[in-house]
Design a protein around this motif. Structure first.
Motif, PDB file in Angstrom:
ATOM      1  N   MET A  56       0.769  -1.237   0.113  1.00  0.00           N
ATOM      2  CA  MET A  56       0.040   0.025  -0.167  1.00  0.00           C
ATOM      3  C   MET A  56       0.873   1.181   0.303  1.00  0.00           C
ATOM      4  O   MET A  56       0.636   2.241  -0.771  1.00  0.00           O
ATOM      5  N   GLU A  57       1.762   1.167   1.021  1.00  0.00           N
ATOM      6  CA  GLU A  57       2.640   2.354   0.893  1.00  0.00           C
ATOM      7  C   GLU A  57       3.605   2.628  -0.295  1.00  0.00           C
ATOM      8  O   GLU A  57       4.166   3.849  -0.825  1.00  0.00           O
ATOM      9  N   ARG A  58       4.424   1.512  -0.557  1.00  0.00           N
ATOM     10  CA  ARG A  58       5.231   1.684  -1.749  1.00  0.00           C
ATOM     11  C   ARG A  58       4.386   2.040  -3.324  1.00  0.00           C
ATOM     12  O   ARG A  58       5.042   2.527  -3.978  1.00  0.00           O
ATOM     13  N   GLN A  59       3.307   1.262  -3.444  1.00  0.00           N
ATOM     14  CA  GLN A  59       2.715   1.482  -4.860  1.00  0.00           C
ATOM     15  C   GLN A  59       1.583   2.430  -4.706  1.00  0.00           C
ATOM     16  O   GLN A  59       1.014   2.908  -5.638  1.00  0.00           O
ATOM     17  N   GLY A  60       1.306   2.917  -3.576  1.00  0.00           N
ATOM     18  CA  GLY A  60       0.078   3.844  -3.260  1.00  0.00           C
ATOM     19  C   GLY A  60      -1.398   3.276  -3.762  1.00  0.00           C
ATOM     20  O   GLY A  60      -1.957   3.747  -4.330  1.00  0.00           O
ATOM     21  N   LEU A  61      -1.416   2.171  -3.287  1.00  0.00           N
ATOM     22  CA  LEU A  61      -2.582   1.274  -3.592  1.00  0.00           C
ATOM     23  C   LEU A  61      -3.455   1.188  -2.417  1.00  0.00           C
ATOM     24  O   LEU A  61      -3.163   1.376  -1.116  1.00  0.00           O
ATOM     25  N   SER A  62      -4.859   1.048  -2.755  1.00  0.00           N
ATOM     26  CA  SER A  62      -5.741   0.808  -1.525  1.00  0.00           C
ATOM     27  C   SER A  62      -5.525  -0.510  -0.806  1.00  0.00           C
ATOM     28  O   SER A  62      -4.759  -1.317  -1.413  1.00  0.00           O
ATOM     29  N   ARG A  63      -6.050  -0.952   0.110  1.00  0.00           N
ATOM     30  CA  ARG A  63      -5.676  -2.276   0.943  1.00  0.00           C
ATOM     31  C   ARG A  63      -6.445  -3.191   0.166  1.00  0.00           C
ATOM     32  O   ARG A  63      -5.691  -4.224   0.025  1.00  0.00           O
ATOM     33  N   GLU A  64      -7.615  -2.924  -0.533  1.00  0.00           N
ATOM     34  CA  GLU A  64      -8.029  -4.166  -1.400  1.00  0.00           C
ATOM     35  C   GLU A  64      -7.193  -4.456  -2.641  1.00  0.00           C
ATOM     36  O   GLU A  64      -7.023  -5.504  -2.821  1.00  0.00           O
ATOM     37  N   ASP A  65      -6.838  -3.095  -3.315  1.00  0.00           N
ATOM     38  CA  ASP A  65      -6.066  -3.576  -4.441  1.00  0.00           C
ATOM     39  C   ASP A  65      -4.582  -4.030  -3.984  1.00  0.00           C
ATOM     40  O   ASP A  65      -3.945  -4.953  -4.858  1.00  0.00           O
ATOM     41  N   ALA A  66      -3.990  -3.692  -2.823  1.00  0.00           N
ATOM     42  CA  ALA A  66      -2.824  -4.471  -2.410  1.00  0.00           C
ATOM     43  C   ALA A  66      -2.873  -5.667  -2.183  1.00  0.00           C
ATOM     44  O   ALA A  66      -2.145  -6.564  -2.574  1.00  0.00           O
ATOM     45  N   GLN A  67      -3.941  -6.014  -1.680  1.00  0.00           N
ATOM     46  CA  GLN A  67      -4.248  -7.473  -1.390  1.00  0.00           C
ATOM     47  C   GLN A  67      -4.599  -8.361  -2.710  1.00  0.00           C
ATOM     48  O   GLN A  67      -3.833  -9.559  -2.800  1.00  0.00           O
ATOM     49  N   LYS A  68      -4.864  -7.725  -3.820  1.00  0.00           N
ATOM     50  CA  LYS A  68      -5.291  -8.427  -4.924  1.00  0.00           C
ATOM     51  C   LYS A  68      -3.846  -8.425  -5.638  1.00  0.00           C
ATOM     52  O   LYS A  68      -3.745  -9.640  -6.475  1.00  0.00           O
ATOM     53  N   ALA A  69      -3.064  -7.603  -5.527  1.00  0.00           N
ATOM     54  CA  ALA A  69      -1.956  -7.466  -6.227  1.00  0.00           C
ATOM     55  C   ALA A  69      -0.912  -8.678  -5.522  1.00  0.00           C
ATOM     56  O   ALA A  69      -0.215  -9.360  -6.357  1.00  0.00           O
ATOM     57  N   ILE A  70      -0.834  -8.989  -4.384  1.00  0.00           N
ATOM     58  CA  ILE A  70      -0.202  -9.694  -3.525  1.00  0.00           C
ATOM     59  C   ILE A  70      -0.832 -11.073  -4.012  1.00  0.00           C
ATOM     60  O   ILE A  70       0.074 -11.979  -4.311  1.00  0.00           O
ATOM     61  N   GLU A  71      -2.022 -11.428  -3.878  1.00  0.00           N
ATOM     62  CA  GLU A  71      -2.440 -12.991  -4.344  1.00  0.00           C
ATOM     63  C   GLU A  71      -2.076 -12.955  -5.910  1.00  0.00           C
ATOM     64  O   GLU A  71      -1.880 -13.941  -6.271  1.00  0.00           O
ATOM     65  N   ARG A  72      -1.994 -12.029  -6.839  1.00  0.00           N
ATOM     66  CA  ARG A  72      -1.964 -12.200  -8.248  1.00  0.00           C
ATOM     67  C   ARG A  72      -0.465 -12.659  -8.254  1.00  0.00           C
ATOM     68  O   ARG A  72       0.038 -13.475  -9.198  1.00  0.00           O
ATOM     69  N   VAL A  73       0.559 -11.919  -7.670  1.00  0.00           N
ATOM     70  CA  VAL A  73       1.694 -12.167  -8.024  1.00  0.00           C
ATOM     71  C   VAL A  73       2.327 -13.417  -7.106  1.00  0.00           C
ATOM     72  O   VAL A  73       3.145 -14.285  -7.624  1.00  0.00           O
ATOM     73  N   ASP A  74       1.766 -13.898  -5.928  1.00  0.00           N
ATOM     74  CA  ASP A  74       1.913 -14.898  -5.357  1.00  0.00           C
ATOM     75  C   ASP A  74       1.591 -16.104  -6.109  1.00  0.00           C
ATOM     76  O   ASP A  74       2.356 -17.270  -6.297  1.00  0.00           O
ATOM     77  N   LYS A  75       0.462 -16.153  -7.021  1.00  0.00           N
ATOM     78  CA  LYS A  75      -0.006 -16.967  -7.840  1.00  0.00           C
ATOM     79  C   LYS A  75       0.864 -17.297  -9.044  1.00  0.00           C
ATOM     80  O   LYS A  75       1.413 -18.548  -9.488  1.00  0.00           O
ATOM     81  N   MET A  76       1.369 -16.161  -9.508  1.00  0.00           N
ATOM     82  CA  MET A  76       2.430 -16.283 -10.765  1.00  0.00           C
ATOM     83  C   MET A  76       3.516 -16.819 -10.451  1.00  0.00           C
ATOM     84  O   MET A  76       4.302 -17.703 -11.112  1.00  0.00           O
ATOM     85  N   ARG A  77       4.096 -16.346  -9.165  1.00  0.00           N
ATOM     86  CA  ARG A  77       5.536 -16.923  -8.687  1.00  0.00           C
ATOM     87  C   ARG A  77       5.582 -18.263  -8.488  1.00  0.00           C
ATOM     88  O   ARG A  77       6.198 -19.118  -8.917  1.00  0.00           O
ATOM     89  N   GLU A  78       4.439 -18.981  -7.724  1.00  0.00           N
ATOM     90  CA  GLU A  78       4.257 -19.926  -7.417  1.00  0.00           C
ATOM     91  C   GLU A  78       4.129 -21.074  -8.648  1.00  0.00           C
ATOM     92  O   GLU A  78       4.813 -22.281  -9.138  1.00  0.00           O
ATOM     93  N   ASN A  79       3.376 -20.446  -9.654  1.00  0.00           N
ATOM     94  CA  ASN A  79       3.115 -21.239 -10.950  1.00  0.00           C
ATOM     95  C   ASN A  79       4.536 -21.501 -11.664  1.00  0.00           C
ATOM     96  O   ASN A  79       4.788 -22.181 -12.420  1.00  0.00           O
ATOM     97  N   TYR A  80       5.269 -20.263 -11.783  1.00  0.00           N
ATOM     98  CA  TYR A  80       6.574 -20.228 -12.425  1.00  0.00           C
ATOM     99  C   TYR A  80       7.620 -21.368 -11.942  1.00  0.00           C
ATOM    100  O   TYR A  80       8.005 -22.448 -12.672  1.00  0.00           O
ATOM    101  N   VAL A  81       7.570 -21.489 -10.393  1.00  0.00           N
ATOM    102  CA  VAL A  81       8.378 -22.306  -9.931  1.00  0.00           C
ATOM    103  C   VAL A  81       7.977 -23.836 -10.048  1.00  0.00           C
ATOM    104  O   VAL A  81       8.903 -24.745 -10.341  1.00  0.00           O
ATOM    105  N   SER A  82       6.743 -24.029  -9.806  1.00  0.00           N
ATOM    106  CA  SER A  82       5.975 -25.285 -10.069  1.00  0.00           C
ATOM    107  C   SER A  82       6.155 -25.667 -11.515  1.00  0.00           C
ATOM    108  O   SER A  82       6.702 -26.912 -11.536  1.00  0.00           O
ATOM    109  N   ASN A  83       6.122 -24.976 -12.493  1.00  0.00           N
ATOM    110  CA  ASN A  83       6.112 -25.429 -13.768  1.00  0.00           C
ATOM    111  C   ASN A  83       7.579 -25.808 -14.241  1.00  0.00           C
ATOM    112  O   ASN A  83       7.663 -26.729 -14.845  1.00  0.00           O
TER     113      ASN A  83
END
Length: 214
Positions: free
Chosen positions: A152-179
């Protein structure tokens, strides 16, 4: 790991944990280059390199590889700017890296590690360089609340958007490593050191790693 010999430190991190900044600080303290996935990906795309082409160019023109490494180091200034608008250089999780690109990026990482001591953040460095004779693999994590607040602080995002960004990135990184690495980035057996960044500055975390190295 012995810092008197050629070494490599790989850092895997959760979005919002401060891991990328820790890597930069650590590299600076050790006096070695810092490489991250955004930079490697950009240079791979720019040069349109395939694994066999990398080895061919490296063998035929050593000056080319020296220039390439120098471009990577100098390029860190513009790679930071390329990380926006998606947090920490992450894009749409539906954009899948091909096996050929993964092979190219992996070969570049191996050659960078062979060329000299360095710190590498992301890009499955812990897996790609698992057989390096003088390596330290680090995972930097943080609690959900800490991560959300930081994004939220670094990207200037709302709490909801920050949480969505984290979930999106977590999913992509885990998929990358898994694949490509056929493991989970959350499996602590892949690392020599796991650090929780809550309540610690990036400088303090870098110093913890240095203390661990001895």
């Amino acid at each position: 790991m012995n810092t008197k010999d050629k070494f490599v430190i790989t850092i895997n991190r959760e979005l919002g944990s401060g891991g990328r900044t820790v890597g930069e600080i650590l590299a600076e303290k050790l006096g070695v280059p810092f490489f991250d996935k955004a930079l490697i990906k950009a240079l791979t795309k720019e040069y349109n390199l395939k694994p066999e082409e990398i080895e061919k160019l490296k063998g035929q023109r050593y000056s080319w590889w020296s220039e390439f490494i120098r471009a990577v180091v100098i390029g860190q200034s513009w790679s930071r700017g390329s990380e926006c608008p998606a947090p920490e250089g992450e894009g749409d999780p539906s954009l899948i890296t091909t096996k050929e690109v993964f092979k190219s990026e992996s070969q570049i990482l191996r050659n960078l590690a062979d060329a000299g001591s360095c710190v590498i953040a992301g890009r499955s460095g812990f897996f790609v360089l698992k057989d390096h004779p003088n390596k330290l693999s680090v995972l930097i994590q943080a609690s959900p609340e800490y991560r959300i607040a930081r994004v939220m602080e670094r990207q200037g995002l709302s709490r909801e958007d920050a949480q969505k960004a984290i979930e999106r990135v977590d999913k992509m990184r885990e998929n990358y490593v898994s694949n490509f690495a056929k493991t989970s980035r959350y499996d602590t057996r892949n690392y020599d050191l796991v650090i929780k960044s809550d309540g610690k500055s990036e400088e303090e975390i870098a110093d913890l790693i240095l203390k661990y190295i001895g």
